[in-house]
Enzyme design. Structure first.
Site, PDB file in Angstrom:
ATOM      1  N   MET A  26     -18.861  19.076  81.183  1.00  0.00           N
ATOM      2  CA  MET A  26     -19.103  17.898  82.072  1.00  0.00           C
ATOM      3  C   MET A  26     -18.419  16.799  81.231  1.00  0.00           C
ATOM      4  O   MET A  26     -18.449  15.530  81.372  1.00  0.00           O
ATOM      5  CB  MET A  26     -20.651  17.246  82.156  1.00  0.00           C
ATOM      6  CG  MET A  26     -21.032  18.200  83.327  1.00  0.00           C
ATOM      7  SD  MET A  26     -22.721  17.729  84.094  1.00  0.00           S
ATOM      8  CE  MET A  26     -23.514  17.129  82.881  1.00  0.00           C
ATOM      9  N   GLY A  27     -17.492  17.168  80.088  1.00  0.00           N
ATOM     10  CA  GLY A  27     -16.863  16.344  79.501  1.00  0.00           C
ATOM     11  C   GLY A  27     -17.545  15.653  78.210  1.00  0.00           C
ATOM     12  O   GLY A  27     -18.432  15.972  77.663  1.00  0.00           O
ATOM     13  N   HIS A  33     -19.051  21.538  71.879  1.00  0.00           N
ATOM     14  CA  HIS A  33     -18.257  22.192  72.961  1.00  0.00           C
ATOM     15  C   HIS A  33     -16.999  22.851  72.410  1.00  0.00           C
ATOM     16  O   HIS A  33     -16.613  23.781  72.823  1.00  0.00           O
ATOM     17  CB  HIS A  33     -17.652  20.852  73.676  1.00  0.00           C
ATOM     18  CG  HIS A  33     -18.762  20.101  74.716  1.00  0.00           C
ATOM     19  ND1 HIS A  33     -19.151  18.944  74.394  1.00  0.00           N
ATOM     20  CD2 HIS A  33     -19.425  20.544  75.671  1.00  0.00           C
ATOM     21  CE1 HIS A  33     -19.945  18.521  75.181  1.00  0.00           C
ATOM     22  NE2 HIS A  33     -20.333  19.281  76.026  1.00  0.00           N
ATOM     23  N   LYS A 145     -26.116  28.334  73.888  1.00  0.00           N
ATOM     24  CA  LYS A 145     -27.911  28.622  73.889  1.00  0.00           C
ATOM     25  C   LYS A 145     -28.554  27.299  73.661  1.00  0.00           C
ATOM     26  O   LYS A 145     -29.834  27.382  73.798  1.00  0.00           O
ATOM     27  CB  LYS A 145     -28.034  29.326  72.528  1.00  0.00           C
ATOM     28  CG  LYS A 145     -27.824  30.908  72.899  1.00  0.00           C
ATOM     29  CD  LYS A 145     -28.174  31.551  71.514  1.00  0.00           C
ATOM     30  CE  LYS A 145     -27.642  33.197  71.323  1.00  0.00           C
ATOM     31  NZ  LYS A 145     -28.342  33.895  70.434  1.00  0.00           N
ATOM     32  N   SER A 183     -24.111  15.347  74.368  1.00  0.00           N
ATOM     33  CA  SER A 183     -23.353  14.233  74.790  1.00  0.00           C
ATOM     34  C   SER A 183     -24.265  13.182  74.876  1.00  0.00           C
ATOM     35  O   SER A 183     -23.848  11.827  74.639  1.00  0.00           O
ATOM     36  CB  SER A 183     -22.564  14.574  76.129  1.00  0.00           C
ATOM     37  OG  SER A 183     -21.602  15.398  76.022  1.00  0.00           O
TER      38      SER A 183
END
Length: 277
Positions: A26-27, A33, A145, A183
């Site tokens: 989702m950025g 990431h 995970k 995030s």
């Protein structure tokens, strides 16, 4: 790296590729990431990433509108990881018409833990993942995970729909103080950020107790939640479950691999974490 928003252009770009490794996000990308991108490269080539903040998985009182959108910075990070294509559709690209067809996970997996506290969340996740898989048609897809229940549901969905995609699980990346990268960590105040590693520390305490032979799982869960609450947290759950199906283990399940999962609010920020036992 090509940045593509159109589904048709994405399919045209990937035509003939049969070893694609896919990482949906989702950025607002962080090191967690980026570690998924590196793991993807070990399992396939080319690597395709997606960035799409999926409205379907946000509840009415959740943070869809304020979820951080940092596309330009994300593009720079992905370029450094030699990602081949970034699929960054708009909401109109992904859902040109109302998404009336949804993928609903079974109640015994989709309506517990995160699903209990975020009704409809996993339906939104499964629906968008199924659509992204249809667009990318990857040979492998990498999921972290850290979102343990999501990983299990996506893996089961992929198997039951006979999708030609292997799901690869990536280990959780943590900051030096133990806090799982997320995030949403950016929402924490300075004081909250200093307190946040206690979630992982609490899970570590539960893990050690189980490994030391404590089989009173319900008491371990209650005590851990009380410990966090005493420090100002608002825990939704701390749950010891079987890794295979997220069912609560019986005390006599001596050989079943376990995982302890948690979700708790610190101030206005809801954090999740887990540790395999």
């Amino acid at each position: 790296m090509k940045v593509i928003s159109s589904i048709q252009e994405l399919r045209d770009q990937l035509r003939g590729q049969n070893r694609t490794a896919f990482v949906p996000t989702m950025g607002n990308l962080h090191e967690g990431h980026l570690s998924l991108m590196r793991l993807a490269r070990q399992h396939g080539d080319p690597v395709v990433a997606s960035i799409f903040v999926n409205r379907l998985q946000f509840g009415p009182n959740e943070d869809f509108d304020k979820y951080p959108r940092t596309l330009e910075a994300d593009i720079e990070k992905l370029q450094k990881e030699n990602v081949y294509v970034l699929f960054a559709p708009t909401e109109r690209d992904m859902y040109p018409q109302p998404q009336e067809y949804r993928v609903h996970p079974p109640h015994d997996l989709g309506d517990i833990l995160e699903g209990e506290f975020r009704p409809g969340f996993f339906t939104g996740v499964c629906t968008v993942v199924m659509k992204l898989m249809s667009c990318v048609q990857p040979r492998v897809a990498v999921f972290g995970k850290k979102d343990y229940q999501q990983l299990m549901i996506v893996r089961a969905m992929t198997e039951q729909f006979a999708l030609p995609t292997d799901i690869v699980a990536a280990e959780t990346v943590r900051d030096t103080d133990g806090l799982a990268l997320s995030s949403r960590n950016r929402y924490l105040t300075q004081t909250e950020r200093a307190e946040a590693p206690m979630l992982a520390a609490t899970l570590q305490g539960v893990r050690q107790a189980v490994l030391s032979g404590n089989r009173d799982f319900a008491k371990l869960e209650r005590d851990a939640m009380a410990s966090l609450a005493a420090r100002g947290w608002k825990p939704d759950y701390i749950a010891i479950r079987k890794r295979s199906n997220l069912i609560a283990p019986a005390a006599q399940d001596l050989d079943a691999p376990l995982v302890v999962l948690a979700a708790a609010k610190l101030g206005a920020t809801r954090l999740i974490d887990n540790l395999e036992i």
